[in-house]
Design an enzyme around this catalytic site. Structure first.
Site, PDB file in Angstrom:
ATOM      1  CE  LYS A 158     148.344  18.423 -38.284  1.00 36.83           C
ATOM      2  NZ  LYS A 158     149.758  18.702 -37.985  1.00 36.83           N
ATOM      3  CE1 TYR A 205     143.476 -13.639 -52.521  1.00 33.62           C
ATOM      4  CE2 TYR A 205     142.857 -11.722 -51.201  1.00 33.62           C
ATOM      5  CZ  TYR A 205     142.876 -12.394 -52.418  1.00 33.62           C
ATOM      6  OH  TYR A 205     142.297 -11.819 -53.517  1.00 33.62           O
TER       7      TYR A 205
END
Length: 650
Positions: free
Chosen positions: A42, A268
């Site tokens: 999965k 940033y």
């Protein structure tokens, strides 16, 4: 292992298949030869690439595959995987159609879903196995353990569902605690009650990776390893219990190097200020690639075998590394964010600890925009492009998008863009034609041809020059139009025009014999659909030949259903032409061609067949002087560019 220059990407995930196979061997050693295992794939095999991982697991002993939802199962089916695929989570009603269409095995937790599934199976004429999920203490999916027997008895009465398996899930298998024993007791009692009720459920499983290591007595006759197959331990306490090797590495390369003075802000918000003259490397990986924002100013990278700190905020597409202590590093150098380089290693557990999460999430998230490079025996075994890991919902399956995905996949498979394009365009034109005609699949194709001398006719001496040809064609197909056409062309240009009309069911080329007239010497004797005669509506001569239009309003109810179509035609053929070709223009499953010439007055009749497909080996039966029969099993597909040519002497 650095990639060759021509294999470089902005970032890439390396999947070590040798390590994966070794991990499977270790699991098989732990569970013993009497216990099967389901490979859990999965979430794209925990980010490793579900298709390749599934194929390798199946080759190395996996009995079935475990996925999270129907879409994941469909992706594996479309890739060609035929092994059982179990959906481990509860399925939705909306998934039932896909579950049936692609023969997936759903897990069932409630009677309402089971009944809806059974009703859909009844309508489709199919049967499916299911696994019953039991909640023994997980508090998530599954029917409650004290209500499970009632559900099982109810489902066992449904006509189109077979209870193949039953399973539960331990809430804390990575630890040895009494709660796990309590869950095991609930499940054991239920299994005993099921046996006492006379119901046999052949597959029983509760062990995941943690339980394989910590609770070997719980293993029953199947286990579901997930994280440990990818080389990670469910808990640090488990590391002494098995020999595992990490399968995934996440890598990129330096794209920019810059020197900054003391006191310069990086990234940033200037969350990192240089404390001295500092060399900063920029790499093209950010949180958009699954390298979490939370690793800002605390993540690590490996460059030239040395650890280097991530400094400044991680951006969506980039982050920065302090490489002042690695003066010889250069643009293009490999950067390892997960995995080993030299003697150093960054594990998923290390990243998870810094990010305040678990290793499972790290593996599933990393490299969202990166191709998977599958390595085996030190070499690149395959490259999976990112596009193939994006499963496309039905509403987004535009033809152009699918075409581009197929073309890029072929380029990757061929490992050459030009060759991949050549294969794509040849395949496309062979199957769909230049005008992108609708692809028709046919089965049970039968073609009976009888040729004979023409009876003597008054006032003509040309009857000796021609043979009478009677043909009976039949096949099964999905019916598309209630009005359709049978065409006769006098030259190849007209024949090509008939091919481009999707309503044209059958085409004949009458290009020999100066005395032949299409609307006189080409006759449709009968057309039947599911043994019912279909009327001829109109016949006409057009620029593309002689057209016979058939159909009725009553046929509208047959649209989009499978029908058996039969066509009988009478025509003439020049005796001296000495050739009778049959070409297949649609994919066909199964073929039966009979060429009867006993009354034709020809000799030395022979056939030359050419078939395209995976196993199109024809069975040829010859009755000298009478007939030739060519047959291919209904199990085999034959593709366009196939055909048979009969030739003779006069």
């Amino acid at each position: 292992m650095p990639l060759k220059k021509e294999q470089k990407y902005r970032s890439w995930v390396e999947v070590d298949l040798d390590n994966f196979i070794d991990n499977l061997k270790e699991i098989k050693r732990l569970i013993g030869p009497q216990v099967d295992f389901m490979q859990v794939v999965k979430a794209d095999a925990y980010g490793h690439g579900a298709i390749e991982i599934s194929n390798i697991a199946l080759k190395n002993g996996a009995r079935m595959l475990g996925v999270a939802n129907a879409d994941e199962g469909v992706q594996l089916r479309i890739s060609g995987i035929e092994a059982p695929i179990v959906i481990l989570g509860p399925s939705t009603t909306a998934e039932i159609e896909q579950i049936i269409k692609y023969s997936l095995t759903p897990s069932v937790s409630d009677a309402a879903f089971a009944k809806r599934l059974n009703n859909a199976l009844t309508k489709s004429g199919h049967k499916l196995p299911v696994h019953i999920e039991v909640d023994t203490g997980m508090g998530r999916g599954g029917t409650m353990h004290n209500e499970a027997l009632k559900l099982i008895l109810e489902i066992s009465k449904l006509s189109n569902i077979t209870i193949e398996g039953i399973f539960s899930h331990l809430a804390s298998s990575e630890k040895i605690i009494p709660y796990n024993e309590k869950q095991w007791k609930h499940f054991s009692v239920l299994l005993a009650d099921i046996t006492s009720s006379g119901i046999e459920i052949p597959i029983r499983h509760i062990d995941n990776s943690g339980a394989i290591l910590n609770y070997p007595d719980f293993k029953l006759n199947m286990v579901r390893p997930g994280i440990m197959t990818y080389g990670l331990y469910p808990s640090p306490d488990d590391e002494s219990k098995a020999r595992l090797a990490q399968v995934m590495s996440f890598k990129t390369s330096i794209v920019l190097l810059k020197d900054f003075p003391e006191g310069y802000g990086i990234g940033y918000g200037s969350t990192y200020i240089t404390k001295k003259q500092t060399r900063i490397a920029t790499i093209p990986v950010g949180y958009g690639d699954g390298y979490g924002f939370i690793l800002s100013n605390q993540g690590k990278a490996l460059i030239r075998g040395k650890r280097a700190p991530i400094v400044g905020r991680i951006s969506m597409d980039m982050c920065t590394i302090d490489v002042t202590h690695i003066p010889d590093c250069a643009v293009g150098d490999e950067v390892v964010l997960l995995g080993r380089q030299g003697k150093e290693c960054i594990s998923a557990n290390e990243i998870a600890a810094k990010a305040g999460t678990i290793s499972y999430e790290v593996l599933c998230a990393l490299g969202k925009r990166a191709p998977r490079i599958f390595l085996q025996k030190g070499k690149t075994d395959a490259v999976e492009p990112r596009l193939r890991r994006i499963f496309i919902p039905d509403e987004e399956k535009s033809i152009s998008r699918i075409d581009n995905i197929i073309r890029h996949c072929l380029q990757t498979r061929a490992r050459d863009e030009e060759l991949g394009n050549a294969i794509y365009y040849e395949m496309f034109e062979t199957l769909f034609g230049k005008e992108d005609r609708r692809l028709e699949l046919r089965s049970g194709f039968r073609y009976d041809i009888s040729i004979a001398k023409l009876p003597k006719a008054k006032n003509t001496a040309t009857y000796k020059d021609y043979l009478r040809v009677s043909t009976h064609v039949e096949y099964k197909k999905t019916f598309r139009d209630n009005i359709f056409m049978i065409g006769c062309a006098s030259n190849t240009a007209q024949l090509a025009a008939l091919f481009e009309d999707q309503r044209c069911e059958y085409r004949w080329l009458m290009n020999n014999g100066k005395d032949l007239v299409m609307d006189r010497d080409f006759t449709v004797e009968q057309v039947r659909i599911d043994k019912v005669n279909i009327p001829i509506i109109e016949t006409k001569n057009t620029k593309r030949g002689y057209e016979i239009w058939c159909g009725s309003d009553q046929l509208k109810k047959k649209i989009n259903t499978e029908v058996k179509l039969e066509i009988e035609i009478s025509t003439k053929k020049a005796r001296e032409n000495k050739i009778f070709p049959i070409y297949l223009v649609y994919p066909v499953r199964g073929l039966d061609i009979n060429f009867n010439y006993e009354k034709a007055g020809i000799k030395n009749v022979r056939e030359e067949s050419f078939f395209a497909g995976r196993h199109p080996q024809p069975s040829i039966s010859i009755k000298k002087g009478k007939s030739i029969n060519i047959k291919i099993s209904d199990k085999n597909w034959i593709f366009p560019t196939s055909g048979v040519i009969f030739t003779w002497d006069i």
